[in-house]
Design an enzyme around this catalytic site. Structure first.
Site, PDB file in Angstrom:
ATOM      1  N   ALA A 122       0.794  -1.189   0.024  1.00 17.81           N
ATOM      2  CA  ALA A 122      -0.138   0.179  -0.052  1.00 17.81           C
ATOM      3  C   ALA A 122       0.988   1.204   0.146  1.00 17.81           C
ATOM      4  O   ALA A 122       2.108   1.257   0.213  1.00 17.81           O
ATOM      5  CB  ALA A 122      -1.007  -0.146   1.069  1.00 17.81           C
ATOM      6  N   GLY A 151       0.762   5.356   1.280  1.00 23.65           N
ATOM      7  CA  GLY A 151      -0.151   6.382   1.966  1.00 23.65           C
ATOM      8  C   GLY A 151       0.502   7.682   1.713  1.00 23.65           C
ATOM      9  O   GLY A 151       1.654   7.838   1.156  1.00 23.65           O
ATOM     10  N   GLY A 152      -0.069   8.822   2.437  1.00 20.62           N
ATOM     11  CA  GLY A 152       0.497   9.995   2.537  1.00 20.62           C
ATOM     12  C   GLY A 152       2.008  10.370   3.189  1.00 20.62           C
ATOM     13  O   GLY A 152       2.762  10.979   2.697  1.00 20.62           O
ATOM     14  N   ALA A 164       3.909   7.123   4.096  1.00 24.30           N
ATOM     15  CA  ALA A 164       5.080   6.077   3.719  1.00 24.30           C
ATOM     16  C   ALA A 164       4.266   5.074   2.788  1.00 24.30           C
ATOM     17  O   ALA A 164       3.178   5.203   2.571  1.00 24.30           O
ATOM     18  CB  ALA A 164       5.379   5.337   4.967  1.00 24.30           C
ATOM     19  N   LYS A 197       7.378  -0.713   6.438  1.00 20.09           N
ATOM     20  CA  LYS A 197       6.752   0.814   6.439  1.00 20.09           C
ATOM     21  C   LYS A 197       7.922   1.659   6.215  1.00 20.09           C
ATOM     22  O   LYS A 197       8.680   2.130   7.000  1.00 20.09           O
ATOM     23  CB  LYS A 197       5.948   1.180   7.407  1.00 20.09           C
ATOM     24  CG  LYS A 197       5.293   2.365   7.210  1.00 20.09           C
ATOM     25  CD  LYS A 197       4.113   2.618   8.023  1.00 20.09           C
ATOM     26  CE  LYS A 197       3.218   4.007   7.879  1.00 20.09           C
ATOM     27  NZ  LYS A 197       2.019   4.024   8.902  1.00 20.09           N
ATOM     28  N   ASP A 223      -6.138   8.619  14.636  1.00 19.08           N
ATOM     29  CA  ASP A 223      -6.584   8.271  13.076  1.00 19.08           C
ATOM     30  C   ASP A 223      -7.255   7.191  12.726  1.00 19.08           C
ATOM     31  O   ASP A 223      -6.879   6.335  12.151  1.00 19.08           O
ATOM     32  CB  ASP A 223      -5.380   8.555  12.097  1.00 19.08           C
ATOM     33  CG  ASP A 223      -5.839   8.916  10.661  1.00 19.08           C
ATOM     34  OD1 ASP A 223      -7.073   9.298  10.375  1.00 19.08           O
ATOM     35  OD2 ASP A 223      -5.022   8.623   9.799  1.00 19.08           O
TER      36      ASP A 223
END
Length: 637
Positions: A17, A19-20, A22, A39, A133
């Site tokens: 995946a 993300g913003g 990592a 990550k 979050d």
């Protein structure tokens, strides 16, 4: 980064995946031979020292949070411009994937997911952490059914997706009002609010607040209550409405104070629901699960009092749809001289014919849409025999059977199918199976005597990874060449495993002591012994004269390998310090002062001072300087 090895240990196998903040990869820990999630922070963020410091500090805190419903952090490190976390790898999907595929969930399933999430958050809250979050993307559901919360306490990259201001952390759909009004002051109740929103989404299949822009959603969080789930899914128990309302109260003082308190409320709510209420099927789930056309129709709520539209003139309303229309009897025909023929009533026959027609059409539609199709049953991790039995029970055939290596799937069990699990497929069609052969194994090649660089190349060409290097003295093998490997030559190990290399340091060399010598003489003596010499740029105070060797990195008595480098540090001369004035003091006081200043003390009593206890004279007068560590003689009378 796929194919790279971070920190000489973590081999990146696939991207999971982005993300913003990592990118997450599936990787293999070549030292412990286990699969994990890696990550890696985006390099653009890694240049922000404060950001990286907080990333590392909070990662260490989460690593201490041992809870079965928390994704564990195993390791943290840097490799060049890459800052990374090594975390537990959870094979499965996210709650977002489940909601995207299935829509609303049954209350029992929603609570089954919510409770372990709250248990994980509760442990964090009691340990002083706030997630900030919580959202379906951060709830992982493993293939074994375990629920885990990811990304605990890690700072989010602030952008247009996660917030509208640099001071707000989180995703706009799940932000509590106080996170918007007072950024940076969030406590455990912001996680409670987000969990309430997630529960609403699980029960209804949609978010409580939507809008054309993040600003609209933020405004609704501030000024509108989360609506009750039963407003979207009629028939949901009011206890579920109350649970959502409690968790999503706009005032934090009204909400449960942390996830532990909300978990207690959730369990109390579950206990108060009947089995029928817990298993209430959301409308879209019912329509998806039943193939019978009557069942599908019955799911659609039908009004019992729907008015026909008014006629054009609008004077009188027509009769209700739910009322049965009566056939108006036509006026009797005029008398005729023809004989009358008796007729059987046609109304019942027409009704029967209509019913048969509808049933026929329904069966036809069912057959076209569902009757000739079935779904591929779940076969992952089943043995080949179990998979064949399940396919046979589903009316399907086994197609091509392939075998492939796998580091994570047990040998002899199903890795994947084509079509995949749940796919719609015609009866009697075949399903391709891919069966695990377990991890690929290779033999450790014979690399004894190889130079280190060549040995590493040979290991990589064999499908292995060069691991730790240990060095040992050896009189027979050239310095820098491989003595042996661990595991040894010919041993079968998993492909990609790390191999420890034992490398020769060559013959041992006795290191001479050159302290106190001139640098030229010291260099000649060390090079004659087979060692290299380096002079350090910095100098230190010592007992030796300025310019002489004060220290050496390898000391006398230690063995070094031929060709090793000895670093010499030169002296600045002794450190000069002021001598205390101890004349007139007692012997004990004088010695204490001089020794505390860094001097050695010698007593001169003579014949007259055998029984005295007062210092009459000192070899260096008080106030003058002398080399640190030198001896000061005191005369006693």
């Amino acid at each position: 980064m796929v194919g790279q090895v971070l920190d000489g240990r973590y081999r990146v196998d696939a991207r999971i995946a982005v993300g913003g903040m990592a990118t997450v990869y599936r990787a293999l820990d070549t030292r412990l031979d286990r699969v994990l999630a890696l990550k890696v922070m985006h390099p653009a963020l890694a240049v922000d020292g404060a950001f990286v410091e907080r990333f590392i500090r909070e990662a260490k805190s989460v690593a201490r949070l041992a809870h079965p419903n928390v994704v564990q952090v195993f390791d943290q490190g840097t490799d060049g411009s890459y800052v990374y976390l090594a975390m537990e790898y959870v094979a499965g999907c996210t709650l977002r994937d489940v909601l995207r595929d299935r829509g609303a969930l049954q209350p029992r399933a929603a609570l089954d997911i919510l409770e372990p999430v709250l248990a994980a958050l509760g442990a964090a809250h009691r340990a002083g952490f706030v997630h900030r979050d919580m959202k379906p993307e951060n709830v992982l559901i493993g293939d074994d059914g375990r629920v885990k919360v990811a990304d605990f306490g890690l700072v989010r990259s602030v952008d247009t997706v996660t917030s509208t201001t640099g001071a707000v952390l989180g995703t706009v759909s799940y932000l509590a009002p106080e996170q918007i009004e007072q950024p940076g002051t969030a406590d455990a109740r912001v996680d409670v609010y987000a969990c309430g929103v997630v529960l609403y989404e699980m029960l209804t299949g949609e978010k409580p607040h939507d809008g054309d822009s993040p600003a609209v959603v933020l405004y609704k969080h501030l000024h509108e209550d989360v609506p009750p789930p039963s407003a979207v899914v009629p028939g949901l128990a009011y206890e579920l409405d109350e649970l959502v309302a409690s968790a999503t109260a706009r005032s934090p003082q009204i909400r449960p104070y942390d996830a532990v308190a909300l978990l207690a409320q959730a369990r109390e709510t579950r206990a108060g629901l009947s089995p029928d209420q817990l298993d209430a099927m959301p409308p879209q789930a019912l329509s998806a699960q039943h193939s019978n056309s009557d069942d599908r129709t019955s799911v659609i709520p039908r009004s019992l009092n729907i008015q026909r539209p008014l006629p054009v003139n609008g004077d009188e309303p027509q009769a209700d749809f739910n009322r049965t229309s009566r056939l108006q009897t036509p006026p009797p025909p005029p008398p005729s001289h023809r004989p009358r023929t008796s007729r059987r009533p046609r109304g019942p026959m027409m009704i029967v014919a209509a019913v048969l027609l509808v049933l026929g059409l329904g069966v036809g539609v069912w057959y076209i849409n569902s009757g000739q199709f079935t779904q591929v049953p779940p076969l992952l991790s089943k043995t080949e025999a179990q998979a064949r039995d399940r396919l046979e029970d589903a009316g399907l055939d086994v197609g091509k059977v392939e075998r492939a290596y796998s580091d994570t799937v047990k040998r002899g069990t199903v890795i994947s199918t084509d079509p995949g699990t749940g796919a719609r497929i015609r009866h009697n069609d075949s399903v391709k199976l891919v069966i695990s052969q377990g991890p690929e194994t290779v033999k450790v090649p014979d690399i004894e005597g190889y130079p280190l660089a060549k040995a590493r190349t040979e290991l990589k060409e064999s499908g292995l990874q060069p691991g730790m290097v240990k060095r040992e003295f050896n009189d027979d093998v050239t310095r820098g060449s491989v003595l042996s490997a661990d595991p040894g030559t010919g041993t079968e190990v998993r492909s990609g495993s790390a191999i420890t290399l034992i490398v020769s340091k060559g013959s041992p060399v006795d290191v001479p002591d050159v302290t106190g010598e001139d640098p030229a003489d010291a260099r000649a003596e060390l090079e004659e012994a087979g060692l290299k010499v380096k002079i350090a740029s910095a100098r230190v105070n010592s007992e030796f004269d300025a310019g002489q060797v004060a220290q050496q990195s390898l000391t006398e008595g230690k063995q070094a390998a031929e060709g090793d480098t000895v670093t010499l540090t030169l002296s600045k001369g002794p450190e000069m310090i002021e001598v205390p004035d101890v004349v007139g003091d007692s012997v004990d006081d004088a010695k204490s002062q001089l020794e505390a200043a860094g001097f050695e003390v010698d007593e001169d009593r003579g014949l007259l001072g055998l029984f005295g206890d007062t210092v009459k004279k000192q070899s260096v007068e008080g106030g003058e300087t002398a080399p640190k560590g030198s001896t000061i003689t005191i005369t006693i009378r």
